[in-house]
Each structure stands twice: as structure tokens, then as C-alpha cells.
Enzyme design. Sequence first.
Site, PDB file in Angstrom:
ATOM      1  CG  ASP A  39     -14.176   6.734   1.875  1.00 44.28           C
ATOM      2  OD1 ASP A  39     -13.098   7.069   1.351  1.00 44.28           O
ATOM      3  OD2 ASP A  39     -14.732   7.387   2.787  1.00 44.28           O
ATOM      4  CB  ILE A  40     -15.304   5.778   7.034  1.00 45.49           C
ATOM      5  CG1 ILE A  40     -16.004   5.477   8.336  1.00 45.49           C
ATOM      6  CG2 ILE A  40     -14.790   7.205   6.979  1.00 45.49           C
ATOM      7  CD1 ILE A  40     -15.097   5.510   9.547  1.00 45.49           C
ATOM      8  CG  ASN A  97      -7.396  12.896  -3.804  1.00 48.42           C
ATOM      9  OD1 ASN A  97      -7.623  13.347  -4.919  1.00 48.42           O
ATOM     10  ND2 ASN A  97      -8.364  12.507  -2.976  1.00 48.42           N
ATOM     11  CD  GLU A 105      -9.018  15.242   4.339  1.00 44.23           C
ATOM     12  OE1 GLU A 105      -9.784  14.299   4.636  1.00 44.23           O
ATOM     13  OE2 GLU A 105      -9.294  16.442   4.499  1.00 44.23           O
ATOM     14  CB  VAL A 106      -5.343   8.718   4.648  1.00 45.27           C
ATOM     15  CG1 VAL A 106      -4.695   7.518   5.328  1.00 45.27           C
ATOM     16  CG2 VAL A 106      -6.674   9.054   5.318  1.00 45.27           C
ATOM     17  CG  HIS A 110      -6.002   6.483  -0.182  1.00 43.85           C
ATOM     18  ND1 HIS A 110      -5.020   7.086   0.568  1.00 43.85           N
ATOM     19  CD2 HIS A 110      -6.946   7.442  -0.413  1.00 43.85           C
ATOM     20  CE1 HIS A 110      -5.347   8.347   0.779  1.00 43.85           C
ATOM     21  NE2 HIS A 110      -6.515   8.599   0.182  1.00 43.85           N
ATOM     22  CG  HIS A 112     -10.641   7.944  -3.379  1.00 39.12           C
ATOM     23  ND1 HIS A 112     -11.408   8.159  -2.259  1.00 39.12           N
ATOM     24  CD2 HIS A 112      -9.462   8.579  -3.143  1.00 39.12           C
ATOM     25  CE1 HIS A 112     -10.733   8.907  -1.385  1.00 39.12           C
ATOM     26  NE2 HIS A 112      -9.554   9.170  -1.904  1.00 39.12           N
TER      27      HIS A 112
HETATM   28  P1  5GP Z   1      -7.940  11.316   0.680  1.00 37.56           P
HETATM   29  O1  5GP Z   1      -8.507  12.701   0.808  1.00 37.56           O
HETATM   30  O2  5GP Z   1      -6.715  11.111   1.538  1.00 37.56           O
HETATM   31  O3  5GP Z   1      -7.711  10.918  -0.754  1.00 37.56           O
HETATM   32  O4  5GP Z   1      -9.074  10.328   1.167  1.00 37.56           O
HETATM   33  C1  5GP Z   1      -9.078   9.686   2.406  1.00 37.56           C
HETATM   34  C2  5GP Z   1     -10.351   8.892   2.486  1.00 37.56           C
HETATM   35  O5  5GP Z   1     -10.252   8.013   3.587  1.00 37.56           O
HETATM   36  C3  5GP Z   1     -11.606   9.744   2.686  1.00 37.56           C
HETATM   37  O6  5GP Z   1     -12.530   9.498   1.625  1.00 37.56           O
HETATM   38  C4  5GP Z   1     -12.138   9.267   4.042  1.00 37.56           C
HETATM   39  O7  5GP Z   1     -13.554   9.220   4.092  1.00 37.56           O
HETATM   40  C5  5GP Z   1     -11.524   7.898   4.182  1.00 37.56           C
HETATM   41  N1  5GP Z   1     -11.285   7.474   5.557  1.00 37.56           N
HETATM   42  C6  5GP Z   1     -10.669   8.204   6.527  1.00 37.56           C
HETATM   43  N2  5GP Z   1     -10.592   7.492   7.665  1.00 37.56           N
HETATM   44  C7  5GP Z   1     -11.163   6.278   7.394  1.00 37.56           C
HETATM   45  C8  5GP Z   1     -11.366   5.112   8.188  1.00 37.56           C
HETATM   46  O8  5GP Z   1     -11.027   5.035   9.365  1.00 37.56           O
HETATM   47  N3  5GP Z   1     -11.986   4.059   7.579  1.00 37.56           N
HETATM   48  C9  5GP Z   1     -12.375   4.118   6.266  1.00 37.56           C
HETATM   49  N4  5GP Z   1     -12.970   3.018   5.771  1.00 37.56           N
HETATM   50  N5  5GP Z   1     -12.186   5.201   5.491  1.00 37.56           N
HETATM   51  C10 5GP Z   1     -11.588   6.273   6.058  1.00 37.56           C
END
Ligand code: 5GP
Length: 125
Positions: A39-40, A97, A105-106, A110, A112
Site C-alpha cells: 500500500d502506498i 472495504n 475508495e478504489v 482489494h 488489505h
Molecule cells: P480502500 O479505502 O479503497 O479500501 O483502500 C484503498 C487503498 O489504496 C488505500 O489504503 C490507499 O493508500 C491505497 N492506494 C491508493 N492509491 C494507491 C496507489 O497508487 N498505489 C498503491 N500502492 N496504493 C494505493
Amino acid sequence: MPIDATQPYDEHNIFAKIIRGEIPNHTVYEDEWALAFHDINPQAPVHVLVIPKGAYVSWDDFSVRASEAEIAGFVRAVGKVARNLDLVVPGYRLLANVGQHGHQEVPHLHVHLFGGRPLGPMLAR
Ligand code: 5GP
């Protein structure tokens, strides 16, 4: 902003670009079904995202539309990543999520994978 998990799949989402190799990532595991990368913005010493290679918005979408082979491949990949990272004995946490209340958010499914320290209670109180 959290997404609406019922929206159609967006081919331009950031994880679709990562799968296509258009955006760099730090890969920890890859096979026919899944890609795992750091994760970034890590929330724990180990914070890896495991994503299916297929175009699925969320766990809900995946569980409805994915084939048995895709589901088996993805679930096995998640377990393999945790074993490869030596997380089984100390333990780890998986989190997916979904949608607004899940704060997704994405818009590409995915999971985690968190580890590397005691992770505390499951949800913020
Ligand atoms: P969500 O809230 O959708 O479950 O989590 C999305 C995750 O994607 C977040 O933890 C965020 O830090 C990670 N993320 C967003 N953009 C990128 C990216 O460009 N590269 C990587 N490696 N992680 C990302």
C-alpha cells in the site's frame, strides 16, 4: 471519497492501471489470478493489498460474477501472500472495504493485509 459499490467497473481506476503496468507498484506476489503489492500509505509495518486480476468493483461484485476458478485463485493467493510474508504465526488481519459505509475508495476489489505488530481492536470506537 468513498465509492458507490454498485457502479459499473471503471477501467480507469488506479488498480486497473497498476494491473496493466501503467503505474508502478512494489509487487510482493503475482500469479494468474491475483497481484499483491505494498500500500502506498501503509497503516501497519506490513500493509499489502491483494487484488484479483479480473475487473470487479468490490467483494459484492466479485462474489456474484467471478468464476469458481477466479474465486479459488484469489482466495488462495491471499493465503499464499500471508505465508510468504511469514505472518501466519504472529498473525495478521484481512480487511475488504465495500462501498460508502465500508469507506472503499478504489473501485477495484482489494483485500488489505495488515501485520507486523499487534493490531488492536477490529474497529475504531
Ligand atoms: P480502500 O479505502 O479503497 O479500501 O483502500 C484503498 C487503498 O489504496 C488505500 O489504503 C490507499 O493508500 C491505497 N492506494 C491508493 N492509491 C494507491 C496507489 O497508487 N498505489 C498503491 N500502492 N496504493 C494505493
